[in-house]
Design a protein around this motif. Structure first.
Motif, PDB file in Angstrom:
ATOM      1  N   LEU A  64       0.827  -1.218   0.000  1.00 57.83           N
ATOM      2  CA  LEU A  64       0.000   0.000   0.000  1.00 57.83           C
ATOM      3  C   LEU A  64       0.861   1.269   0.000  1.00 57.83           C
ATOM      4  CD1 LEU A  64      -2.704  -1.232   2.489  1.00 57.83           C
ATOM      5  CD2 LEU A  64      -3.046  -0.733   0.061  1.00 57.83           C
ATOM      6  N   THR A  67       2.120   2.007  -3.462  1.00 59.45           N
ATOM      7  CA  THR A  67       1.121   2.697  -4.277  1.00 59.45           C
ATOM      8  C   THR A  67       1.046   4.170  -3.893  1.00 59.45           C
ATOM      9  OG1 THR A  67      -0.156   0.659  -4.483  1.00 59.45           O
ATOM     10  CG2 THR A  67      -1.316   2.699  -4.944  1.00 59.45           C
ATOM     11  N   THR A  71       1.368   7.422  -6.395  1.00 62.26           N
ATOM     12  CA  THR A  71       0.182   8.217  -6.723  1.00 62.26           C
ATOM     13  C   THR A  71      -0.171   9.287  -5.689  1.00 62.26           C
ATOM     14  OG1 THR A  71      -1.296   6.670  -5.625  1.00 62.26           O
ATOM     15  CG2 THR A  71      -0.807   6.256  -7.958  1.00 62.26           C
ATOM     16  N   TYR A  74      -3.560   6.420  -1.171  1.00 63.05           N
ATOM     17  CA  TYR A  74      -3.708   4.974  -1.021  1.00 63.05           C
ATOM     18  C   TYR A  74      -4.849   4.488  -1.904  1.00 63.05           C
ATOM     19  CZ  TYR A  74      -0.804   5.483   3.152  1.00 63.05           C
ATOM     20  OH  TYR A  74       0.218   5.762   4.014  1.00 63.05           O
ATOM     21  N   PRO A  75      -4.794   3.239  -2.363  1.00 62.64           N
ATOM     22  CA  PRO A  75      -5.941   2.711  -3.107  1.00 62.64           C
ATOM     23  C   PRO A  75      -7.146   2.630  -2.158  1.00 62.64           C
ATOM     24  CG  PRO A  75      -4.352   0.978  -2.668  1.00 62.64           C
ATOM     25  CD  PRO A  75      -3.737   2.259  -2.216  1.00 62.64           C
ATOM     26  N   TYR A  77     -10.366   0.986  -0.633  1.00 65.59           N
ATOM     27  CA  TYR A  77     -11.171  -0.210  -0.362  1.00 65.59           C
ATOM     28  C   TYR A  77     -12.115   0.200   0.760  1.00 65.59           C
ATOM     29  CZ  TYR A  77      -7.529  -2.652  -2.962  1.00 65.59           C
ATOM     30  OH  TYR A  77      -6.654  -3.061  -3.929  1.00 65.59           O
ATOM     31  N   GLY A  95      -9.661  -6.032  -9.267  1.00 63.71           N
ATOM     32  CA  GLY A  95      -9.476  -4.790  -8.529  1.00 63.71           C
ATOM     33  C   GLY A  95      -8.492  -4.917  -7.382  1.00 63.71           C
ATOM     34  N   ASP A  98      -3.198  -4.144  -6.537  1.00 67.10           N
ATOM     35  CA  ASP A  98      -2.286  -3.421  -5.640  1.00 67.10           C
ATOM     36  C   ASP A  98      -1.432  -4.384  -4.824  1.00 67.10           C
ATOM     37  OD1 ASP A  98      -3.351  -0.820  -6.290  1.00 67.10           O
ATOM     38  OD2 ASP A  98      -5.113  -1.420  -5.137  1.00 67.10           O
ATOM     39  N   SER A 118      -8.249   7.189   0.709  1.00 70.51           N
ATOM     40  CA  SER A 118      -7.106   7.781   0.006  1.00 70.51           C
ATOM     41  C   SER A 118      -6.054   8.316   0.969  1.00 70.51           C
ATOM     42  CB  SER A 118      -7.579   8.887  -0.933  1.00 70.51           C
ATOM     43  OG  SER A 118      -8.220   9.902  -0.174  1.00 70.51           O
TER      44      SER A 118
END
Length: 159
Positions: A64, A67, A71, A74-75, A77, A95, A98, A118
């Motif tokens: 995490l 990622t 970006t 955080y992705p 979920y 999906g 990650d 995020s």
């Protein structure tokens, strides 16, 4: 002369084996040792599995964080999402890509889940209820807050 023979035959008889009383005493001692040793051994195994699952959580958090470095978020979920143990089930179509480079060592004893936004995340290792108690739940957050059950279900109360 007779006395010497008597003592020899008694000595020979004494060395032929164990009596029933001696054998029962050994069985009783072994039983007592087993009742003490088995719970300690089970606790040791549970604790070692939980410590390995804690390492798996660190690996999840690193995926995490990787990622986040790419970006700056955080992705997401939004609900608790179980991460499959097999990397083939963690693809872009599911999906869960990650975690494509993450391989849990304790997938036979724990299931792993993530909840994230995020700006932060919480990852969990949950005992499968068969080899490790289902009450054994370890968590790790993006703020490095680590929790373990207070009732010692994982063989430890902190990590």
């Amino acid at each position: 002369m007779r006395e010497i023979r008597f003592f020899r035959s008694a000595a020979v008889r004494r060395n032929q084996g164990f009596s029933l009383v001696e054998m029962m005493a050994v069985v009783a001692v072994m039983g007592i040792l087993a009742t003490i040793a088995m719970p300690s051994y089970k606790n040791y195994v549970t604790k070692s599995r939980a410590q390995a699952a804690a390492s798996d959580l660190l690996g999840m958090s690193l995926a995490l964080e990787n990622t986040f470095q790419k970006t700056l978020s955080y992705p997401v979920y939004a609900t608790q999402t179980t991460i499959p143990a097999l990397s083939a089930n963690r693809t872009a179509s599911t999906g869960l890509n990650d975690f494509s480079a993450w391989y849990p060592a304790q997938s036979a004893h724990f299931s792993y889940a993530v909840v994230s936004s995020s700006s932060g995340f919480t990852v969990k290792a949950i005992g499968n209820g068969v080899t490790v108690s289902g009450n054994c739940v370890l968590t790790l957050s993006s703020e490095n807050v680590r929790t373990a059950p207070a009732d010692n279900a994982c063989g430890m109360t902190s990590w």
